[in-house]
Design a protein around this motif. Structure first.
Motif, PDB file in Angstrom:
ATOM      1  N   SER A   1       0.867  -1.177   0.000  1.00  0.00           N
ATOM      2  CA  SER A   1       0.000   0.000   0.000  1.00  0.00           C
ATOM      3  C   SER A   1       0.902   1.224   0.000  1.00  0.00           C
ATOM      4  CB  SER A   1      -0.884   0.042   1.251  1.00  0.00           C
ATOM      5  OG  SER A   1      -1.753  -1.054   1.289  1.00  0.00           O
ATOM      6  N   ASP A   2       0.612   2.191  -0.878  1.00  0.00           N
ATOM      7  CA  ASP A   2       1.364   3.437  -0.865  1.00  0.00           C
ATOM      8  C   ASP A   2       1.034   4.206   0.407  1.00  0.00           C
ATOM      9  OD1 ASP A   2       2.685   3.014  -3.267  1.00  0.00           O
ATOM     10  OD2 ASP A   2       1.154   4.043  -4.447  1.00  0.00           O
ATOM     11  N   ILE A   3       2.000   4.958   0.913  1.00  0.00           N
ATOM     12  CA  ILE A   3       1.841   5.748   2.133  1.00  0.00           C
ATOM     13  C   ILE A   3       1.952   7.219   1.782  1.00  0.00           C
ATOM     14  CG2 ILE A   3       2.851   6.317   4.375  1.00  0.00           C
ATOM     15  CD1 ILE A   3       3.755   3.473   4.632  1.00  0.00           C
ATOM     16  N   TYR A   4       1.015   8.013   2.314  1.00  0.00           N
ATOM     17  CA  TYR A   4       0.969   9.454   2.076  1.00  0.00           C
ATOM     18  C   TYR A   4       0.974  10.182   3.415  1.00  0.00           C
ATOM     19  CZ  TYR A   4      -0.600   7.895  -2.494  1.00  0.00           C
ATOM     20  OH  TYR A   4      -0.688   7.267  -3.706  1.00  0.00           O
ATOM     21  N   CYS A   5       1.545  11.371   3.428  1.00  0.00           N
ATOM     22  CA  CYS A   5       1.501  12.196   4.624  1.00  0.00           C
ATOM     23  C   CYS A   5       0.051  12.579   4.904  1.00  0.00           C
ATOM     24  CB  CYS A   5       2.353  13.457   4.429  1.00  0.00           C
ATOM     25  SG  CYS A   5       2.281  14.587   5.829  1.00  0.00           S
TER      26      CYS A   5
ATOM     27  N   CYS B   1      -0.995  15.016   6.600  1.00  0.00           N
ATOM     28  CA  CYS B   1      -1.177  16.463   6.716  1.00  0.00           C
ATOM     29  C   CYS B   1      -1.128  17.180   5.375  1.00  0.00           C
ATOM     30  CB  CYS B   1      -0.126  17.034   7.662  1.00  0.00           C
ATOM     31  SG  CYS B   1      -0.196  16.251   9.291  1.00  0.00           S
ATOM     32  N   CYS B   2      -0.278  16.721   4.438  1.00  0.00           N
ATOM     33  CA  CYS B   2      -0.150  17.431   3.155  1.00  0.00           C
ATOM     34  C   CYS B   2      -0.345  16.531   1.937  1.00  0.00           C
ATOM     35  CB  CYS B   2       1.198  18.143   3.080  1.00  0.00           C
ATOM     36  SG  CYS B   2       2.614  17.018   2.946  1.00  0.00           S
ATOM     37  N   ASP B   3      -0.606  15.233   2.134  1.00  0.00           N
ATOM     38  CA  ASP B   3      -0.878  14.258   1.071  1.00  0.00           C
ATOM     39  C   ASP B   3       0.297  13.956   0.148  1.00  0.00           C
ATOM     40  OD1 ASP B   3      -3.457  13.631   1.849  1.00  0.00           O
ATOM     41  OD2 ASP B   3      -4.332  15.265   0.678  1.00  0.00           O
ATOM     42  N   VAL B   4       1.515  14.323   0.502  1.00  0.00           N
ATOM     43  CA  VAL B   4       2.664  14.005  -0.344  1.00  0.00           C
ATOM     44  C   VAL B   4       2.968  12.502  -0.226  1.00  0.00           C
ATOM     45  CG1 VAL B   4       4.511  14.449   1.336  1.00  0.00           C
ATOM     46  CG2 VAL B   4       4.919  14.858  -1.075  1.00  0.00           C
ATOM     47  N   TYR B   5       3.402  11.892  -1.337  1.00  0.00           N
ATOM     48  CA  TYR B   5       3.760  10.475  -1.360  1.00  0.00           C
ATOM     49  C   TYR B   5       5.045  10.277  -0.572  1.00  0.00           C
ATOM     50  CZ  TYR B   5       5.519   6.048  -3.176  1.00  0.00           C
ATOM     51  OH  TYR B   5       6.030   4.775  -3.289  1.00  0.00           O
ATOM     52  N   LEU B   6       5.046   9.312   0.364  1.00  0.00           N
ATOM     53  CA  LEU B   6       6.213   9.048   1.206  1.00  0.00           C
ATOM     54  C   LEU B   6       6.895   7.729   0.877  1.00  0.00           C
ATOM     55  CD1 LEU B   6       4.639  10.110   4.607  1.00  0.00           C
ATOM     56  CD2 LEU B   6       6.309  11.412   3.259  1.00  0.00           C
ATOM     57  N   GLY B   7       6.152   6.754   0.402  1.00  0.00           N
ATOM     58  CA  GLY B   7       6.728   5.442   0.142  1.00  0.00           C
ATOM     59  C   GLY B   7       5.641   4.389   0.122  1.00  0.00           C
ATOM     60  N   TRP B   8       5.957   3.197   0.581  1.00  0.00           N
ATOM     61  CA  TRP B   8       4.983   2.120   0.583  1.00  0.00           C
ATOM     62  C   TRP B   8       5.111   1.286   1.844  1.00  0.00           C
ATOM     63  CZ3 TRP B   8       9.519   1.998  -2.081  1.00  0.00           C
ATOM     64  CH2 TRP B   8      10.348   0.925  -1.860  1.00  0.00           C
ATOM     65  N   LYS B   9       4.064   0.513   2.113  1.00  0.00           N
ATOM     66  CA  LYS B   9       4.015  -0.394   3.258  1.00  0.00           C
ATOM     67  C   LYS B   9       3.861  -1.809   2.733  1.00  0.00           C
ATOM     68  CE  LYS B   9       1.093  -1.729   7.117  1.00  0.00           C
ATOM     69  NZ  LYS B   9      -0.185  -1.541   7.785  1.00  0.00           N
ATOM     70  N   TYR B  10       4.698  -2.719   3.227  1.00  0.00           N
ATOM     71  CA  TYR B  10       4.543  -4.128   2.875  1.00  0.00           C
ATOM     72  C   TYR B  10       3.317  -4.678   3.593  1.00  0.00           C
ATOM     73  CZ  TYR B  10       9.318  -4.307   1.024  1.00  0.00           C
ATOM     74  OH  TYR B  10      10.445  -4.118   0.296  1.00  0.00           O
ATOM     75  N   GLU B  11       2.422  -5.283   2.837  1.00  0.00           N
ATOM     76  CA  GLU B  11       1.259  -5.946   3.426  1.00  0.00           C
ATOM     77  C   GLU B  11       1.473  -7.466   3.467  1.00  0.00           C
ATOM     78  OE1 GLU B  11      -1.055  -4.347   4.846  1.00  0.00           O
ATOM     79  OE2 GLU B  11      -1.067  -2.365   3.934  1.00  0.00           O
ATOM     80  N   GLU B  12       2.084  -7.999   2.395  1.00  0.00           N
ATOM     81  CA  GLU B  12       2.277  -9.456   2.306  1.00  0.00           C
ATOM     82  C   GLU B  12       3.354  -9.746   1.271  1.00  0.00           C
ATOM     83  OE1 GLU B  12      -0.328 -13.389   0.965  1.00  0.00           O
ATOM     84  OE2 GLU B  12      -1.324 -11.462   1.196  1.00  0.00           O
ATOM     85  N   ALA B  13       4.185 -10.746   1.548  1.00  0.00           N
ATOM     86  CA  ALA B  13       5.181 -11.222   0.584  1.00  0.00           C
ATOM     87  C   ALA B  13       4.715 -12.576   0.059  1.00  0.00           C
ATOM     88  CB  ALA B  13       6.534 -11.361   1.246  1.00  0.00           C
ATOM     89  N   PHE B  14       4.869 -12.782  -1.241  1.00  0.00           N
ATOM     90  CA  PHE B  14       4.452 -14.048  -1.849  1.00  0.00           C
ATOM     91  C   PHE B  14       5.568 -15.080  -1.879  1.00  0.00           C
ATOM     92  CE2 PHE B  14       1.469 -10.974  -3.665  1.00  0.00           C
ATOM     93  CZ  PHE B  14       0.290 -11.597  -3.351  1.00  0.00           C
ATOM     94  N   GLU B  15       6.800 -14.655  -1.689  1.00  0.00           N
ATOM     95  CA  GLU B  15       7.936 -15.567  -1.734  1.00  0.00           C
ATOM     96  C   GLU B  15       8.326 -15.980  -0.325  1.00  0.00           C
ATOM     97  OE1 GLU B  15      10.687 -14.983  -4.632  1.00  0.00           O
ATOM     98  OE2 GLU B  15       9.292 -13.949  -5.948  1.00  0.00           O
ATOM     99  N   GLN B  16       8.602 -17.240  -0.113  1.00  0.00           N
ATOM    100  CA  GLN B  16       8.918 -17.783   1.211  1.00  0.00           C
ATOM    101  C   GLN B  16      10.092 -17.056   1.872  1.00  0.00           C
ATOM    102  OE1 GLN B  16       7.332 -19.896   3.025  1.00  0.00           O
ATOM    103  NE2 GLN B  16       5.853 -20.745   1.590  1.00  0.00           N
ATOM    104  N   SER B  17      11.109 -16.675   1.098  1.00  0.00           N
ATOM    105  CA  SER B  17      12.309 -16.058   1.661  1.00  0.00           C
ATOM    106  C   SER B  17      12.062 -14.653   2.196  1.00  0.00           C
ATOM    107  CB  SER B  17      13.415 -16.011   0.603  1.00  0.00           C
ATOM    108  OG  SER B  17      13.013 -15.171  -0.468  1.00  0.00           O
ATOM    109  N   GLN B  18      10.945 -14.051   1.859  1.00  0.00           N
ATOM    110  CA  GLN B  18      10.665 -12.681   2.274  1.00  0.00           C
ATOM    111  C   GLN B  18       9.734 -12.669   3.460  1.00  0.00           C
ATOM    112  OE1 GLN B  18      12.297 -10.031   0.823  1.00  0.00           O
ATOM    113  NE2 GLN B  18      13.394 -11.732  -0.095  1.00  0.00           N
TER     114      GLN B  18
END
Length: 101
Positions: free
Chosen positions: A78-82, A84-101
């Motif tokens: 999921s993308d993460i936004y501030c 207070c000002c709605d600027v794009y900050l990065g993303w949040k991992y919700e789930e990894a599909f590969e076992q090593s992650q």
């Protein structure tokens, strides 16, 4: 879906302030985001450069969850936004599909 900047918000935004001397904040509006002690890793690489992985953050809003291919494989993020000002900050991992992650 509409971008967060086009969503009408009602009421006042309550901004959280974090204690401590080493605070990471939004580059645009300086809202507190996380404390230096919440860094999990600094060894990530994003589309636009260096990225950090944090344990917890405040004053953020999440975009819709989507499947995205990252350097380490397929993930639900999921993308993460501030908040207070709605600027794009990065993303949040919700789930990894590969076992090593």
């Amino acid at each position: 879906l509409r971008p967060l900047s086009q969503v009408v918000r009602m009421g006042r935004i309550h901004r959280k302030y974090l204690p401590g001397a080493r605070i990471y904040a939004c580059n645009n509006c300086h809202a507190h985001l996380t404390n230096h002690d919440d860094i999990v890793s600094k060894s990530f690489q994003g589309r636009t450069g260096r990225a950090y992985l944090f344990n917890t953050v405040v004053n953020v809003s999440l975009g819709p969850t989507e499947d995205r291919i990252l350097n380490t494989g397929l993930h639900k993020v999921s993308d993460i936004y501030c908040n207070c000002c709605d600027v794009y900050l990065g993303w949040k991992y919700e789930e990894a599909f590969e076992q090593s992650q």
